[in-house]
Design a protein around this motif. Sequence first.
Motif, PDB file in Angstrom:
ATOM      1  N   ALA A  68       0.499  -0.944   0.151  1.00 28.82           N
ATOM      2  CA  ALA A  68      -0.169  -0.040  -0.273  1.00 28.82           C
ATOM      3  C   ALA A  68       0.644   1.306   0.083  1.00 28.82           C
ATOM      4  O   ALA A  68       0.728   2.273  -1.070  1.00 28.82           O
ATOM      5  CB  ALA A  68      -0.649  -0.019   0.992  1.00 28.82           C
ATOM      6  N   LEU A  69       2.051   0.799   0.689  1.00 29.32           N
ATOM      7  CA  LEU A  69       2.404   2.588   0.774  1.00 29.32           C
ATOM      8  C   LEU A  69       3.804   2.883  -0.563  1.00 29.32           C
ATOM      9  O   LEU A  69       3.382   3.651  -1.001  1.00 29.32           O
ATOM     10  CB  LEU A  69       3.690   2.223   1.705  1.00 29.32           C
ATOM     11  N   THR A  70       4.128   1.625  -0.908  1.00 30.74           N
ATOM     12  CA  THR A  70       4.536   2.132  -1.830  1.00 30.74           C
ATOM     13  C   THR A  70       3.743   2.130  -3.657  1.00 30.74           C
ATOM     14  O   THR A  70       4.019   2.980  -4.045  1.00 30.74           O
ATOM     15  CB  THR A  70       5.154  -0.356  -2.824  1.00 30.74           C
ATOM     16  N   VAL A  71       2.804   1.790  -3.117  1.00 27.78           N
ATOM     17  CA  VAL A  71       1.679   2.522  -3.901  1.00 27.78           C
ATOM     18  C   VAL A  71       1.310   3.988  -4.361  1.00 27.78           C
ATOM     19  O   VAL A  71       1.290   4.506  -5.062  1.00 27.78           O
ATOM     20  CB  VAL A  71       0.293   1.259  -4.433  1.00 27.78           C
ATOM     21  N   ILE A  72       0.780   3.799  -2.948  1.00 26.85           N
ATOM     22  CA  ILE A  72       0.861   5.432  -2.459  1.00 26.85           C
ATOM     23  C   ILE A  72       2.119   6.112  -2.729  1.00 26.85           C
ATOM     24  O   ILE A  72       0.984   7.630  -3.947  1.00 26.85           O
ATOM     25  CB  ILE A  72       0.347   5.362  -0.984  1.00 26.85           C
ATOM     26  N   LEU A  73       3.403   5.924  -3.039  1.00 29.89           N
ATOM     27  CA  LEU A  73       4.521   6.849  -3.299  1.00 29.89           C
ATOM     28  C   LEU A  73       4.149   6.717  -4.512  1.00 29.89           C
ATOM     29  O   LEU A  73       4.205   8.115  -5.059  1.00 29.89           O
ATOM     30  CB  LEU A  73       5.449   6.364  -2.520  1.00 29.89           C
ATOM     31  N   MET A  74       4.251   5.500  -5.322  1.00 32.05           N
ATOM     32  CA  MET A  74       4.659   5.800  -6.566  1.00 32.05           C
ATOM     33  C   MET A  74       3.698   6.441  -7.435  1.00 32.05           C
ATOM     34  O   MET A  74       3.942   7.776  -8.461  1.00 32.05           O
ATOM     35  CB  MET A  74       4.488   4.505  -6.884  1.00 32.05           C
ATOM     36  N   SER A  75       2.174   6.306  -6.855  1.00 36.38           N
ATOM     37  CA  SER A  75       0.963   6.999  -8.268  1.00 36.38           C
ATOM     38  C   SER A  75       0.715   8.751  -7.440  1.00 36.38           C
ATOM     39  O   SER A  75       0.172   9.912  -8.419  1.00 36.38           O
ATOM     40  CB  SER A  75       0.182   6.538  -7.502  1.00 36.38           C
ATOM     41  N   SER A  76       1.615   8.969  -5.995  1.00 36.00           N
ATOM     42  CA  SER A  76       1.720  10.401  -5.466  1.00 36.00           C
ATOM     43  C   SER A  76       3.169  11.421  -6.198  1.00 36.00           C
ATOM     44  O   SER A  76       2.819  12.341  -6.415  1.00 36.00           O
ATOM     45  CB  SER A  76       2.096  10.486  -4.463  1.00 36.00           C
ATOM     46  N   GLY A  77       3.697  10.567  -7.370  1.00 35.48           N
ATOM     47  CA  GLY A  77       4.932  11.012  -8.025  1.00 35.48           C
ATOM     48  C   GLY A  77       6.361  11.371  -7.375  1.00 35.48           C
ATOM     49  O   GLY A  77       7.015  12.630  -8.088  1.00 35.48           O
TER      50      GLY A  77
END
Length: 141
Positions: A94-103
Amino acid sequence: MTHIHKDEYTDYINEAISEERRESVESHLLACDMCITIYEKALEDNATRLPELHDSSTFTDDIMAKISTSKVEQNERKIRFYETTFLHYTIALALTVILMSSGVFQTITNYVDDIQNTTFRDEGPSVTEQLVKKIFANEEQ
């Protein structure tokens, strides 16, 4: 290092010393090989005074039963939800997806590129170029 006398080890074996002194004797035994030898001799000398086991097989069986019971209790302990591996991987995902999608990662790479461009931008010829020019200029003369 002061060593402990054999008589004091005899008192230690017979539990005739204070708890505070017992702890200091035990810590000294952990650090001093010579005193371990003295302690072993005191044990040998007091072996006749120590109680004997009347039924050693029963004693061994009782100890082994207690050990196996404690291991079963440890294995049967219920694992809490927050201790599961699945939860840890889910949080990491979840943290990886959030960080990647936020740029965030893109911002970091842009920042690094900016630093590299300002650091490596030359305002004049490099030291190597200057040396090569001087060497070839001297050869031409």
